[in-house]
Design a protein around this motif. Structure first.
Motif, PDB file in Angstrom:
ATOM      1  N   VAL A 276     -38.284   7.484  12.779  1.00  8.23           N
ATOM      2  CA  VAL A 276     -38.216   6.848  11.467  1.00  8.23           C
ATOM      3  C   VAL A 276     -36.821   6.262  11.257  1.00  8.23           C
ATOM      4  CG1 VAL A 276     -37.705   9.087  10.400  1.00  8.23           C
ATOM      5  CG2 VAL A 276     -38.461   7.198   8.971  1.00  8.23           C
ATOM      6  N   LYS A 277     -36.770   5.061  10.684  1.00  8.84           N
ATOM      7  CA  LYS A 277     -35.505   4.396  10.345  1.00  8.84           C
ATOM      8  C   LYS A 277     -35.467   4.188   8.833  1.00  8.84           C
ATOM      9  CE  LYS A 277     -32.881   2.374  12.700  1.00  8.84           C
ATOM     10  NZ  LYS A 277     -31.525   2.677  13.214  1.00  8.84           N
ATOM     11  N   TYR A 278     -34.285   4.394   8.247  1.00 10.72           N
ATOM     12  CA  TYR A 278     -34.117   4.228   6.803  1.00 10.72           C
ATOM     13  C   TYR A 278     -33.232   3.010   6.537  1.00 10.72           C
ATOM     14  CZ  TYR A 278     -36.210   8.840   6.503  1.00 10.72           C
ATOM     15  OH  TYR A 278     -37.082   9.898   6.607  1.00 10.72           O
ATOM     16  N   LEU A 279     -33.740   2.088   5.712  1.00  7.64           N
ATOM     17  CA  LEU A 279     -33.030   0.840   5.428  1.00  7.64           C
ATOM     18  C   LEU A 279     -32.783   0.662   3.938  1.00  7.64           C
ATOM     19  CD1 LEU A 279     -35.039  -1.668   7.691  1.00  7.64           C
ATOM     20  CD2 LEU A 279     -32.988  -0.369   8.304  1.00  7.64           C
ATOM     21  N   HIS A 280     -31.598   0.179   3.604  1.00  5.01           N
ATOM     22  CA  HIS A 280     -31.241  -0.147   2.221  1.00  5.01           C
ATOM     23  C   HIS A 280     -30.713  -1.576   2.185  1.00  5.01           C
ATOM     24  CE1 HIS A 280     -29.540   0.357  -1.839  1.00  5.01           C
ATOM     25  NE2 HIS A 280     -28.497  -0.308  -1.372  1.00  5.01           N
ATOM     26  N   VAL A 281     -31.180  -2.368   1.222  1.00  6.41           N
ATOM     27  CA  VAL A 281     -30.704  -3.744   1.097  1.00  6.41           C
ATOM     28  C   VAL A 281     -29.666  -3.823  -0.027  1.00  6.41           C
ATOM     29  CG1 VAL A 281     -31.331  -6.127   0.550  1.00  6.41           C
ATOM     30  CG2 VAL A 281     -32.855  -4.732   1.960  1.00  6.41           C
ATOM     31  N   ASP A 282     -28.477  -4.246   0.345  1.00  7.78           N
ATOM     32  CA  ASP A 282     -27.416  -4.494  -0.648  1.00  7.78           C
ATOM     33  C   ASP A 282     -27.515  -5.965  -1.058  1.00  7.78           C
ATOM     34  OD1 ASP A 282     -25.179  -4.759  -2.197  1.00  7.78           O
ATOM     35  OD2 ASP A 282     -23.739  -4.218  -0.627  1.00  7.78           O
ATOM     36  N   HIS A 283     -28.084  -6.197  -2.253  1.00  7.24           N
ATOM     37  CA  HIS A 283     -28.293  -7.570  -2.719  1.00  7.24           C
ATOM     38  C   HIS A 283     -26.992  -8.250  -3.141  1.00  7.24           C
ATOM     39  CE1 HIS A 283     -32.198  -5.540  -3.362  1.00  7.24           C
ATOM     40  NE2 HIS A 283     -32.707  -6.706  -3.033  1.00  7.24           N
ATOM     41  N   LYS A 284     -25.994  -7.429  -3.455  1.00 11.13           N
ATOM     42  CA  LYS A 284     -24.695  -7.935  -3.941  1.00 11.13           C
ATOM     43  C   LYS A 284     -24.869  -8.782  -5.204  1.00 11.13           C
ATOM     44  CE  LYS A 284     -22.597  -7.751   0.651  1.00 11.13           C
ATOM     45  NZ  LYS A 284     -21.893  -6.482   0.405  1.00 11.13           N
ATOM     46  N   LEU A 285     -25.778  -8.337  -6.060  1.00 11.56           N
ATOM     47  CA  LEU A 285     -25.998  -9.011  -7.339  1.00 11.56           C
ATOM     48  C   LEU A 285     -25.150  -8.378  -8.444  1.00 11.56           C
ATOM     49  CD1 LEU A 285     -29.883  -9.426  -7.165  1.00 11.56           C
ATOM     50  CD2 LEU A 285     -28.192 -11.266  -7.091  1.00 11.56           C
ATOM     51  N   ARG A 286     -24.665  -7.151  -8.165  1.00  9.10           N
ATOM     52  CA  ARG A 286     -23.789  -6.466  -9.122  1.00  9.10           C
ATOM     53  C   ARG A 286     -22.479  -6.113  -8.432  1.00  9.10           C
ATOM     54  NH1 ARG A 286     -28.320  -3.271  -9.566  1.00  9.10           N
ATOM     55  NH2 ARG A 286     -27.145  -1.448  -8.893  1.00  9.10           N
ATOM     56  N   ASN A 287     -21.428  -6.010  -9.196  1.00  7.07           N
ATOM     57  CA  ASN A 287     -20.096  -5.754  -8.632  1.00  7.07           C
ATOM     58  C   ASN A 287     -20.010  -4.448  -7.855  1.00  7.07           C
ATOM     59  OD1 ASN A 287     -19.065  -8.138  -9.670  1.00  7.07           O
ATOM     60  ND2 ASN A 287     -18.485  -7.202 -11.616  1.00  7.07           N
ATOM     61  N   ASN A 288     -20.776  -3.443  -8.299  1.00  6.90           N
ATOM     62  CA  ASN A 288     -20.669  -2.123  -7.659  1.00  6.90           C
ATOM     63  C   ASN A 288     -21.813  -1.845  -6.689  1.00  6.90           C
ATOM     64  OD1 ASN A 288     -22.596  -1.985  -9.650  1.00  6.90           O
ATOM     65  ND2 ASN A 288     -22.099   0.112 -10.259  1.00  6.90           N
ATOM     66  N   SER A 289     -22.557  -2.885  -6.275  1.00  7.74           N
ATOM     67  CA  SER A 289     -23.729  -2.662  -5.420  1.00  7.74           C
ATOM     68  C   SER A 289     -23.349  -2.073  -4.061  1.00  7.74           C
ATOM     69  CB  SER A 289     -24.508  -3.968  -5.226  1.00  7.74           C
ATOM     70  OG  SER A 289     -23.756  -4.900  -4.466  1.00  7.74           O
ATOM     71  N   THR A 290     -22.225  -2.517  -3.494  1.00 10.88           N
ATOM     72  CA  THR A 290     -21.800  -2.004  -2.183  1.00 10.88           C
ATOM     73  C   THR A 290     -21.375  -0.538  -2.293  1.00 10.88           C
ATOM     74  OG1 THR A 290     -21.088  -4.218  -1.502  1.00 10.88           O
ATOM     75  CG2 THR A 290     -20.189  -2.352  -0.273  1.00 10.88           C
ATOM     76  N   LYS A 291     -20.728  -0.206  -3.392  1.00  9.76           N
ATOM     77  CA  LYS A 291     -20.339   1.183  -3.644  1.00  9.76           C
ATOM     78  C   LYS A 291     -21.584   2.064  -3.766  1.00  9.76           C
ATOM     79  CE  LYS A 291     -17.549   3.993  -6.826  1.00  9.76           C
ATOM     80  NZ  LYS A 291     -16.737   3.965  -8.080  1.00  9.76           N
ATOM     81  N   GLU A 292     -22.614   1.552  -4.457  1.00 11.04           N
ATOM     82  CA  GLU A 292     -23.873   2.289  -4.603  1.00 11.04           C
ATOM     83  C   GLU A 292     -24.547   2.488  -3.250  1.00 11.04           C
ATOM     84  OE1 GLU A 292     -26.256   0.130  -7.369  1.00 11.04           O
ATOM     85  OE2 GLU A 292     -25.159   0.824  -9.121  1.00 11.04           O
ATOM     86  N   ALA A 293     -24.522   1.438  -2.406  1.00 12.74           N
ATOM     87  CA  ALA A 293     -25.143   1.526  -1.082  1.00 12.74           C
ATOM     88  C   ALA A 293     -24.490   2.641  -0.257  1.00 12.74           C
ATOM     89  CB  ALA A 293     -25.020   0.181  -0.363  1.00 12.74           C
ATOM     90  N   LYS A 294     -23.170   2.743  -0.322  1.00 13.28           N
ATOM     91  CA  LYS A 294     -22.447   3.786   0.412  1.00 13.28           C
ATOM     92  C   LYS A 294     -22.773   5.171  -0.150  1.00 13.28           C
ATOM     93  CE  LYS A 294     -18.608   0.810   1.840  1.00 13.28           C
ATOM     94  NZ  LYS A 294     -17.164   0.502   1.694  1.00 13.28           N
ATOM     95  N   PHE A 295     -22.991   5.222  -1.475  1.00 13.58           N
ATOM     96  CA  PHE A 295     -23.349   6.488  -2.118  1.00 13.58           C
ATOM     97  C   PHE A 295     -24.723   6.962  -1.642  1.00 13.58           C
ATOM     98  CE2 PHE A 295     -25.435   8.607  -5.811  1.00 13.58           C
ATOM     99  CZ  PHE A 295     -24.674   9.770  -5.808  1.00 13.58           C
ATOM    100  N   VAL A 296     -25.675   6.030  -1.542  1.00 16.53           N
ATOM    101  CA  VAL A 296     -27.019   6.358  -1.063  1.00 16.53           C
ATOM    102  C   VAL A 296     -26.953   6.836   0.392  1.00 16.53           C
ATOM    103  CG1 VAL A 296     -29.343   5.476  -0.613  1.00 16.53           C
ATOM    104  CG2 VAL A 296     -28.094   4.706  -2.631  1.00 16.53           C
ATOM    105  N   LYS A 297     -26.128   6.177   1.183  1.00 17.35           N
ATOM    106  CA  LYS A 297     -25.938   6.569   2.595  1.00 17.35           C
ATOM    107  C   LYS A 297     -25.442   8.011   2.676  1.00 17.35           C
ATOM    108  CE  LYS A 297     -23.634   4.858   6.805  1.00 17.35           C
ATOM    109  NZ  LYS A 297     -24.768   4.258   7.530  1.00 17.35           N
ATOM    110  N   LEU A 298     -24.544   8.357   1.767  1.00 21.02           N
ATOM    111  CA  LEU A 298     -23.997   9.710   1.715  1.00 21.02           C
ATOM    112  C   LEU A 298     -25.072  10.724   1.308  1.00 21.02           C
ATOM    113  CD1 LEU A 298     -21.286  11.230   2.042  1.00 21.02           C
ATOM    114  CD2 LEU A 298     -20.966  10.956  -0.421  1.00 21.02           C
ATOM    115  N   LEU A 299     -25.924  10.338   0.345  1.00 24.92           N
ATOM    116  CA  LEU A 299     -27.000  11.223  -0.103  1.00 24.92           C
ATOM    117  C   LEU A 299     -27.950  11.568   1.049  1.00 24.92           C
ATOM    118  CD1 LEU A 299     -28.068   9.804  -3.617  1.00 24.92           C
ATOM    119  CD2 LEU A 299     -26.982  12.010  -3.149  1.00 24.92           C
ATOM    120  N   LEU A 300     -28.264  10.574   1.872  1.00 26.47           N
ATOM    121  CA  LEU A 300     -29.229  10.793   2.946  1.00 26.47           C
ATOM    122  C   LEU A 300     -28.672  11.651   4.079  1.00 26.47           C
ATOM    123  CD1 LEU A 300     -31.521   7.711   3.482  1.00 26.47           C
ATOM    124  CD2 LEU A 300     -31.681   9.594   1.892  1.00 26.47           C
TER     125      LEU A 300
END
Length: 342
Positions: free
Chosen positions: A70-94
């Motif tokens: 199984v592979k886990y994918l997250h798309v960073d749309h970069k539509l919000r200023n903190n989207s990249t920070k959120e993506a890294k946070f999700v990576k940490l959660l997993l």
């Protein structure tokens, strides 16, 4: 497997099994396993919200039990200023599941209107492209029972036909990739229970509270209907009955395509005979839509109004030539030739 990796794997298994000691979590997982019935490797689309994190947990157990990759994918749309920070946070959660999350970035100009719809299409495009590179044919999506209801009302507002209103199926196919929604029988409350227990935290998307978006307005509208007595069981029964009617129409569409169309193998064109257009209106509409999509090799069908206009011309003009959906449509007497536009 190295001793270090083996040790990490054992810790993960122990952590997952401990979570299943919770009766509600265990009950949800058993139902999830019964619904999924997948024996091939798969990808999980991860937004970071409570629904997708619950899917991460359930799918992780499933992959271990079934010995699937199984592979886990997250798309960073970069539509919000903190989207990249959120993506890294999700990576940490997993990492709590000893799972590596791959982040796909949406690079390019961002839309100023119709943002959610365009972002969804871009998200699917990025994940499907990745799936093809990995040679994995299945992507799991975290849509749940509440999403099914929201989608129904959104389609009504768009003036969708029967097929559009009930098309939110557990399994659909896009560009030869299976999009699987194994959570459609679960409520958001079920999924939040798992995420709060396992991860303790999740990403809160501010757009979920922004009433400028149609989906948020619909969500609030449904909450008001629930106060007036909207019943989930009755809604599910309505969807079930509509799907029965839709399947009946699909049968006659397939029959029309089989009996009244001929595929020319030389140039992969299709000839439609007179009887093709003498069927009930909905059957003709869907049949022609499928022909145009297949011949034109378009991922999405042509808009309904354009199909209606084309059918009107076919029925009323003796001869004409037109282009639509990457196809050339030519009528000569009682036959219609559909070929790919060059």
């Amino acid at each position: 497997m190295s001793p270090k990796n083996l040790n990490a794997s054992n810790k993960t298994h122990k952590f997952l099994l401990n979570q299943l000691k919770d009766k509600q979590t265990s009950k949800i997982y058993k139902k999830f396993e019964e619904n999924l019935k997948l024996n091939e490797d798969f990808i999980v689309a991860v937004s970071g919200g409570p629904d997708s994190l619950a899917l991460c947990f359930l799918s992780k157990i499933y992959s271990i039990k079934k010995q699937l990759k199984v592979k886990y994918l997250h798309v960073d749309h970069k539509l919000r200023n903190n989207s990249t920070k959120e993506a890294k946070f999700v990576k940490l959660l997993l990492k709590k599941l000893s799972t590596n999350l791959e982040i796909l970035n949406w690079v390019g100009k961002k839309p100023k209107s119709n943002t959610q719809s365009i972002a969804r299409d871009k998200r699917y495009a990025l994940m499907i492209n990745k799936a093809k590179k990995l040679k994995i044919n299945n992507i799991l999506l975290a849509h749940h029972k509440d999403d099914l209801m929201e989608n129904f009302f959104i389609r009504i507002l768009r003036g969708s036909g029967l097929n559009g209103m009930v098309s939110f199926d557990q399994r659909t196919n896009l560009q030869n990739i299976n999009l699987i929604r194994p959570l459609l029988k679960f409520s958001k409350k079920n999924l939040e229970h798992i995420t709060k227990k396992v991860f303790k935290n999740y990403v809160e998307d501010p757009s979920n509270k922004n009433e400028e978006f149609k989906r948020v307005k619909i969500r609030n509208f449904i909450k008001n209907l629930e106060l007036e007595g909207l019943d989930n069981d009755k809604f599910s029964l309505t969807i079930k009955n509509l799907k029965f009617a839709n399947e009946s129409i699909k049968y006659f569409v397939e029959k029309n395509l089989k009996d009244n169309s001929t595929i020319l193998k030389i140039n992969k064109s299709v000839i439609l005979n007179k009887n093709f257009f003498l069927q009930p209106e909905e059957v003709v509409f869907r049949s022609l839509t499928e022909v145009l999509q297949a011949v034109g090799k378009k991922y999405y069908p042509v808009r309904g109004k354009k199909i209606d206009n084309l059918i009107y011309r076919i029925k009323n003009d003796n001869s004409f030539m037109s282009t639509l959906g990457n196809c050339v449509i030519k009528k000569v007497k009682n036959s219609v030739l559909v070929s790919k536009e060059r």
